[in-house]
Design a protein around this motif. Structure first.
Motif, PDB file in Angstrom:
ATOM      1  N   ILE A   1      13.218 -42.237  21.412  1.00 43.43           N
ATOM      2  CA  ILE A   1      14.482 -42.501  21.452  1.00 43.43           C
ATOM      3  C   ILE A   1      15.541 -42.247  22.361  1.00 43.43           C
ATOM      4  N   ARG A   2      16.757 -43.224  22.429  1.00 41.06           N
ATOM      5  CA  ARG A   2      17.918 -43.008  24.134  1.00 41.06           C
ATOM      6  C   ARG A   2      19.542 -42.466  22.876  1.00 41.06           C
ATOM      7  N   LEU A   3      20.169 -41.629  23.022  1.00 42.56           N
ATOM      8  CA  LEU A   3      21.228 -41.510  23.666  1.00 42.56           C
ATOM      9  C   LEU A   3      22.202 -41.357  24.322  1.00 42.56           C
TER      10      LEU A   3
ATOM     11  N   ASP B   1      22.600 -31.414  35.863  1.00 37.92           N
ATOM     12  CA  ASP B   1      22.913 -30.861  35.079  1.00 37.92           C
ATOM     13  C   ASP B   1      22.724 -31.092  32.807  1.00 37.92           C
ATOM     14  N   GLU B   2      21.542 -30.472  32.525  1.00 37.34           N
ATOM     15  CA  GLU B   2      21.357 -31.287  31.534  1.00 37.34           C
ATOM     16  C   GLU B   2      22.098 -31.469  30.585  1.00 37.34           C
ATOM     17  N   GLN B   3      22.557 -30.304  29.974  1.00 39.99           N
ATOM     18  CA  GLN B   3      24.700 -30.407  29.582  1.00 39.99           C
ATOM     19  C   GLN B   3      25.481 -31.073  29.774  1.00 39.99           C
ATOM     20  N   LEU B   4      25.658 -31.915  31.211  1.00 37.69           N
ATOM     21  CA  LEU B   4      26.754 -32.620  32.112  1.00 37.69           C
ATOM     22  C   LEU B   4      25.531 -34.201  32.111  1.00 37.69           C
ATOM     23  N   SER B   5      24.709 -34.814  31.305  1.00 36.14           N
ATOM     24  CA  SER B   5      24.371 -35.997  31.747  1.00 36.14           C
ATOM     25  C   SER B   5      24.512 -36.798  30.796  1.00 36.14           C
ATOM     26  N   THR B   6      24.679 -37.600  30.769  1.00 40.32           N
ATOM     27  CA  THR B   6      25.551 -39.398  29.697  1.00 40.32           C
ATOM     28  C   THR B   6      23.814 -39.760  29.807  1.00 40.32           C
ATOM     29  N   ASN B   7      22.872 -39.918  29.862  1.00 40.51           N
ATOM     30  CA  ASN B   7      21.868 -40.296  28.853  1.00 40.51           C
ATOM     31  C   ASN B   7      20.694 -40.170  28.866  1.00 40.51           C
ATOM     32  N   TYR B   8      20.309 -39.700  27.877  1.00 43.24           N
ATOM     33  CA  TYR B   8      19.202 -38.671  27.069  1.00 43.24           C
ATOM     34  C   TYR B   8      18.391 -39.488  26.579  1.00 43.24           C
ATOM     35  N   GLU B   9      16.366 -39.487  27.585  1.00 42.93           N
ATOM     36  CA  GLU B   9      15.843 -40.271  26.811  1.00 42.93           C
ATOM     37  C   GLU B   9      14.477 -39.215  25.948  1.00 42.93           C
ATOM     38  N   PHE B  10      13.879 -39.552  24.750  1.00 45.71           N
ATOM     39  CA  PHE B  10      12.703 -38.911  24.283  1.00 45.71           C
ATOM     40  C   PHE B  10      12.285 -40.036  23.727  1.00 45.71           C
ATOM     41  N   ASP B  11      11.027 -39.738  24.885  1.00 47.19           N
ATOM     42  CA  ASP B  11       9.989 -41.300  25.321  1.00 47.19           C
ATOM     43  C   ASP B  11       8.986 -40.914  24.360  1.00 47.19           C
ATOM     44  N   ASP B  12       8.265 -39.743  23.830  1.00 45.20           N
ATOM     45  CA  ASP B  12       7.351 -39.924  22.327  1.00 45.20           C
ATOM     46  C   ASP B  12       7.930 -39.924  21.415  1.00 45.20           C
ATOM     47  N   ILE B  13       8.891 -40.087  21.039  1.00 47.06           N
ATOM     48  CA  ILE B  13       9.719 -40.040  19.692  1.00 47.06           C
ATOM     49  C   ILE B  13      10.875 -41.810  19.900  1.00 47.06           C
TER      50      ILE B  13
ATOM     51  N   ARG C   1      31.563 -34.349  23.022  1.00 45.90           N
ATOM     52  CA  ARG C   1      30.616 -34.003  22.728  1.00 45.90           C
ATOM     53  C   ARG C   1      30.032 -34.407  22.176  1.00 45.90           C
ATOM     54  N   TYR C   2      29.914 -35.430  21.498  1.00 45.42           N
ATOM     55  CA  TYR C   2      28.982 -36.220  20.696  1.00 45.42           C
ATOM     56  C   TYR C   2      28.320 -37.719  21.510  1.00 45.42           C
ATOM     57  N   PHE C   3      27.774 -38.012  20.506  1.00 42.31           N
ATOM     58  CA  PHE C   3      27.183 -39.218  21.292  1.00 42.31           C
ATOM     59  C   PHE C   3      27.860 -40.900  21.026  1.00 42.31           C
ATOM     60  N   ASP C   4      27.928 -41.012  21.300  1.00 38.55           N
ATOM     61  CA  ASP C   4      28.595 -43.151  21.477  1.00 38.55           C
ATOM     62  C   ASP C   4      27.394 -43.771  20.814  1.00 38.55           C
ATOM     63  N   ILE C   5      26.532 -44.039  21.696  1.00 43.23           N
ATOM     64  CA  ILE C   5      25.369 -44.650  21.023  1.00 43.23           C
ATOM     65  C   ILE C   5      23.848 -44.307  20.892  1.00 43.23           C
ATOM     66  N   ALA C   6      23.464 -44.332  19.684  1.00 46.78           N
ATOM     67  CA  ALA C   6      21.966 -44.193  19.434  1.00 46.78           C
ATOM     68  C   ALA C   6      21.023 -44.971  19.380  1.00 46.78           C
ATOM     69  N   ALA C   7      19.970 -45.262  20.447  1.00 52.17           N
ATOM     70  CA  ALA C   7      19.209 -46.547  20.375  1.00 52.17           C
ATOM     71  C   ALA C   7      17.296 -46.099  20.278  1.00 52.17           C
ATOM     72  N   VAL C   8      16.744 -46.965  19.888  1.00 53.63           N
ATOM     73  CA  VAL C   8      15.279 -46.720  19.422  1.00 53.63           C
ATOM     74  C   VAL C   8      14.077 -47.787  20.359  1.00 53.63           C
ATOM     75  N   GLN C   9      13.319 -47.523  20.919  1.00 52.86           N
ATOM     76  CA  GLN C   9      12.186 -47.232  21.533  1.00 52.86           C
ATOM     77  C   GLN C   9      11.116 -48.200  21.219  1.00 52.86           C
ATOM     78  N   SER C  10      10.869 -49.354  22.306  1.00 59.45           N
ATOM     79  CA  SER C  10       8.874 -49.573  21.690  1.00 59.45           C
ATOM     80  C   SER C  10       8.522 -48.450  22.707  1.00 59.45           C
ATOM     81  N   VAL C  11       7.207 -48.141  22.154  1.00 62.95           N
ATOM     82  CA  VAL C  11       6.953 -47.372  22.995  1.00 62.95           C
ATOM     83  C   VAL C  11       6.477 -47.797  24.786  1.00 62.95           C
ATOM     84  N   LYS C  12       6.713 -46.925  24.658  1.00 57.77           N
ATOM     85  CA  LYS C  12       6.813 -47.249  26.999  1.00 57.77           C
ATOM     86  C   LYS C  12       5.744 -47.487  27.337  1.00 57.77           C
ATOM     87  N   LYS C  13       5.387 -48.151  28.437  1.00 58.22           N
ATOM     88  CA  LYS C  13       3.248 -48.712  28.497  1.00 58.22           C
ATOM     89  C   LYS C  13       2.994 -48.183  30.183  1.00 58.22           C
TER      90      LYS C  13
END
Length: 182
Positions: free
Chosen positions: A137-139, A123-135, A170-182
């Motif tokens: 960003i991990r939340l 369930d996307e709405q009940l996840s704890t970790n979200y990754e946006f590889d193109d940019i 309802r709000y995130f605890d951590i936001a992170a920026v990542q290197s481009v994944k290989k």
């Protein structure tokens, strides 16, 4: 109020991907000076055990902030995370959004317009970790919470004593920026 910007695939404020532990620590000291935080006598730095690939995490923690930085085997930062604790001292922005004051669902919908998203629960709405590889960003949040849970009588009964605290998730605890994944 001061601002810290998250720049996809670049870094958070002056903490940049590719920096060494020494460079990250210098920038954290600079952040304390610029934000007029007390001297870092209470800064704690702890290291998680190394992985098989030689990567490891350093946690930089004080009473005012918490950064979690992953270093590769060459001791270069490949992920820099920032915790919501800093939001008492500064606004943390990603694009035009306040990362720690924008509800998770709203932040995810916004970022999905920019990048596909993967998450860790059916369930996307009940996840704890979200990754946006193109940019890059991990939340992350400690517990999932969505208002739809309030329609489940079993959930209400189970959480009756702590339900008012759950709205924090309802709000995130951590936001992170990542290197481009290989």
């Amino acid at each position: 109020m001061k601002e810290l910007s998250i720049l996809p695939h670049v870094g958070i404020w002056e903490l940049k991907l590719g920096m060494s532990p020494k460079e990250i620590l210098e920038k954290i000291n600079r952040l304390c000076a610029e934000f007029h935080l007390p001297k870092l006598n209470n800064l704690q730095i702890s290291k998680d055990p190394e992985e098989e690939d030689g990567s490891y995490y350093l946690r930089y923690q004080s009473d005012f902030f918490f950064f979690l930085v992953q270093y590769d085997d060459k001791e270069q930062a490949v992920e820099i995370g920032i915790d919501r604790l800093i939001s008492e001292q500064a606004v943390v922005r990603l694009y035009d959004l306040d990362v720690f004051k924008t509800p998770a669902e709203e932040l995810i919908l916004y970022l999905k317009k920019v990048s596909p998203c993967s998450y860790d629960d059916m369930d996307e709405q009940l996840s704890t970790n979200y990754e946006f590889d193109d940019i890059g960003i991990r939340l992350w949040r400690d517990e999932p919470f969505h208002e739809k849970l309030l329609k489940d009588p079993a959930y209400i009964e189970e959480m009756r004593d702590t339900l008012h605290e759950m709205f924090r998730y309802r709000y995130f605890d951590i936001a992170a920026v990542q290197s481009v994944k290989k």
